[in-house]
Structures are given as C-alpha cells and as structure tokens.
Scaffold this active site. Structure first.
Site, PDB file in Angstrom:
ATOM      1  N   ARG A  89       0.817  -1.210   0.000  1.00  0.00           N
ATOM      2  CA  ARG A  89       0.000   0.000   0.000  1.00  0.00           C
ATOM      3  C   ARG A  89       0.852   1.262   0.000  1.00  0.00           C
ATOM      4  NH1 ARG A  89      -5.013  -2.133   2.499  1.00  0.00           N
ATOM      5  NH2 ARG A  89      -6.595  -0.526   2.625  1.00  0.00           N
ATOM      6  N   ARG A 128     -22.129  -0.424   3.039  1.00  0.00           N
ATOM      7  CA  ARG A 128     -21.648  -1.814   3.044  1.00  0.00           C
ATOM      8  C   ARG A 128     -21.943  -2.497   4.379  1.00  0.00           C
ATOM      9  NH1 ARG A 128     -15.507  -3.256   1.453  1.00  0.00           N
ATOM     10  NH2 ARG A 128     -14.926  -2.045   3.280  1.00  0.00           N
TER      11      ARG A 128
HETATM   12  P1  AMP Z   1      -8.661  -3.122   3.887  1.00  0.00           P
HETATM   13  O1  AMP Z   1      -9.487  -4.233   4.406  1.00  0.00           O
HETATM   14  O2  AMP Z   1      -7.666  -3.562   2.830  1.00  0.00           O
HETATM   15  O3  AMP Z   1      -9.486  -1.934   3.452  1.00  0.00           O
HETATM   16  O4  AMP Z   1      -7.753  -2.600   5.113  1.00  0.00           O
HETATM   17  C1  AMP Z   1      -8.351  -2.040   6.271  1.00  0.00           C
HETATM   18  C2  AMP Z   1      -7.327  -1.237   7.040  1.00  0.00           C
HETATM   19  O5  AMP Z   1      -6.247  -2.083   7.448  1.00  0.00           O
HETATM   20  C3  AMP Z   1      -6.661  -0.100   6.268  1.00  0.00           C
HETATM   21  O6  AMP Z   1      -7.444   1.082   6.266  1.00  0.00           O
HETATM   22  C4  AMP Z   1      -5.364   0.054   7.047  1.00  0.00           C
HETATM   23  O7  AMP Z   1      -5.569   0.737   8.265  1.00  0.00           O
HETATM   24  C5  AMP Z   1      -5.011  -1.381   7.392  1.00  0.00           C
HETATM   25  N1  AMP Z   1      -4.164  -2.012   6.352  1.00  0.00           N
HETATM   26  C6  AMP Z   1      -4.488  -3.077   5.562  1.00  0.00           C
HETATM   27  N2  AMP Z   1      -3.472  -3.387   4.731  1.00  0.00           N
HETATM   28  C7  AMP Z   1      -2.478  -2.504   4.996  1.00  0.00           C
HETATM   29  C8  AMP Z   1      -1.178  -2.276   4.462  1.00  0.00           C
HETATM   30  N3  AMP Z   1      -0.690  -3.036   3.459  1.00  0.00           N
HETATM   31  N4  AMP Z   1      -0.452  -1.259   4.977  1.00  0.00           N
HETATM   32  C9  AMP Z   1      -0.922  -0.479   5.989  1.00  0.00           C
HETATM   33  N5  AMP Z   1      -2.136  -0.623   6.519  1.00  0.00           N
HETATM   34  C10 AMP Z   1      -2.926  -1.618   6.038  1.00  0.00           C
END
Ligand code: AMP
Length: 217
Positions: A89, A128
């Site tokens: 990310r 959602r």
């Molecule tokens: P997601 O389910 O992919 O939308 O991730 C939810 C939250 O998890 C994000 O808003 C971040 O706070 C954290 N997160 C997930 N993947 C990452 C990553 N690769 N780097 C940093 N934070 C992450």
C-alpha cells in the site's frame, strides 16, 4: 504460477473480485486487512496496535505490515502463486516486497488497478454490511440481504465495519490517493499494470480482469 497484486481504493470491489480470481486460478487470497481484523478479533498484541490505526482510517506502520505479510507469503500454499489484496500500500512496502521476492528469484506477474470515482466509493462503503460469520458482503440499498441484518449465505449477523463510517471512509480515500496511487507509477515503470474500470458491474469487471491476466490455463 501466477503472482498478482490487486490495487484500488477502498470500496472498489477488490474483495469481491479477489474471491473470483482466486477461485478461477486456484491461488490463495492474501488480504492484509482481513489478517489484521482476525488479529483484532483474537485480541493479539499486533491486533491491539493495528486497531488504533485502522479505526482512524490510517495505514498501519510498514514494519508491522511487512512482518505479517512476509510471514504469510512464506506459507506453503503461496508456493504456486497468490493474489495480494490491500498489500503493498506504500512504495516502501512495494520495494520491500520486491526485495523479498527477488531473494527467492520470484517476481510479480501483473498489477490490476481497479478504478472507481470518489462519489461512488463513498456510497458503496457507507452502505456496506459484512457477515460476521462468513465475510459475505451486502449493501443496504444496492444489494440488501433478504432479511435485514441476517446473512443470506449462512444466517450470520451482518455488521458495519468500524472503518466504514463517513469520516473514516473520507480519510481512507485520501490516504489511498496520497500513499497508494504512487505505487501505480512504480509498477508502471516495470510494465506490469492493467487499468480496469471498476464501475461497470461485477461480471464485466471480472471479464476485464481475466483478459488482463491473459491465457494462463
Ligand atoms: P482493507 O481491508 O484492505 O481496506 O484494510 C483495512 C485497514 O487495514 C486499512 O485502512 C489500514 O488501516 C489497514 N491495512 C491493511 N493493509 C495494509 C497495508 N498493506 N499497509 C498499511 N495498513 C494496512
């Protein structure tokens, strides 16, 4: 052998498409967000640290993320490929991932960049709902469950992710534009990016993804 990265802002439909891609190509779905939510549920040390960042819509610090991601990528089921969803990310995470793979003589085959405009993302995320039990996703207006609050698939309870509120969603989209969009350029330099219009409907988006991946069977 297929190593993929799925990029796209929160609400672009990455989770839904990831499930289809992984089924079609028989590769594991690695979502750092899912791993973190599981750790939060289990109350681990990592989960406690990650929760604060996640609830604010901020990124979890790179060193924590990399430790978890590399441990997962070392598991047996990743030997024949994987789909990364929500990782990397940041450009730093991508560089570290490349280093990790290069040391094993491996590389990413394709980066799928799903695009959806901001207004549509806000509507999708705030409405959602997710099943607490099986993870199936619904939308209060666009794809409601048959019985309000109950999952059609398994009868589990539907809930709103604590980071799907208006203020946090706005922040998550801002973070995506600021920190994750530069990744697209990083992978473009390597000639690996396929841009996919994520606003056309689930089946069309999936069809475009399959075309972008090319003939792998
Ligand atoms: P997601 O389910 O992919 O939308 O991730 C939810 C939250 O998890 C994000 O808003 C971040 O706070 C954290 N997160 C997930 N993947 C990452 C990553 N690769 N780097 C940093 N934070 C992450």
């Amino acid at each position: 052998m297929l190593r993929l990265i799925l990029l796209g802002p929160p609400g672009a439909g990455k989770g839904t498409q990831a499930a289809r891609i992984c089924q079609k190509y028989s590769i594991p779905h690695i979502s750092t967000g899912d791993i973190f939510r599981k750790q939060i549920k289990e109350g681990t040390e990592f989960g406690k640290k990650a929760k604060e960042y996640m609830n604010r819509g901020e990124l979890v610090p790179d060193d924590l993320v990399l430790e978890i991601a590399e441990a997962r990528l070392t598991e047996e089921d990743c030997k024949h490929g994987f789909l990364l969803d929500g990782f990397p990310r940041t450009v730093n995470q991508a560089e570290q991932l490349d280093k990790f793979l290069n040391e094993k003589d491996l590389s990413i085959d394709k980066v799928l960049d799903i695009r959806v405009d901001k207004e549509e993302l806000m509507t999708r995320l705030i409405g959602r709902r997710v099943c607490r039990n099986c993870g199936a996703t619904y939308h209060v207006i666009n794809m409601p469950s048959e019985k309000e609050g109950i999952c059609d698939v398994c009868g589990g309870e539907l809930y709103q992710r604590s980071d799907d509120t208006a203020a946090t969603v706005e922040n998550r989209i801002g973070v995506y534009n600021g920190l994750t969009v530069p990744l697209i350029e990083y992978y473009e330099k390597a000639g690996k990016v396929a841009h996919i219009d994520g606003s056309t409907g689930l089946d069309k988006v999936f069809g475009d993804i399959v075309i972008a991946i090319g003939d792998r069977e």
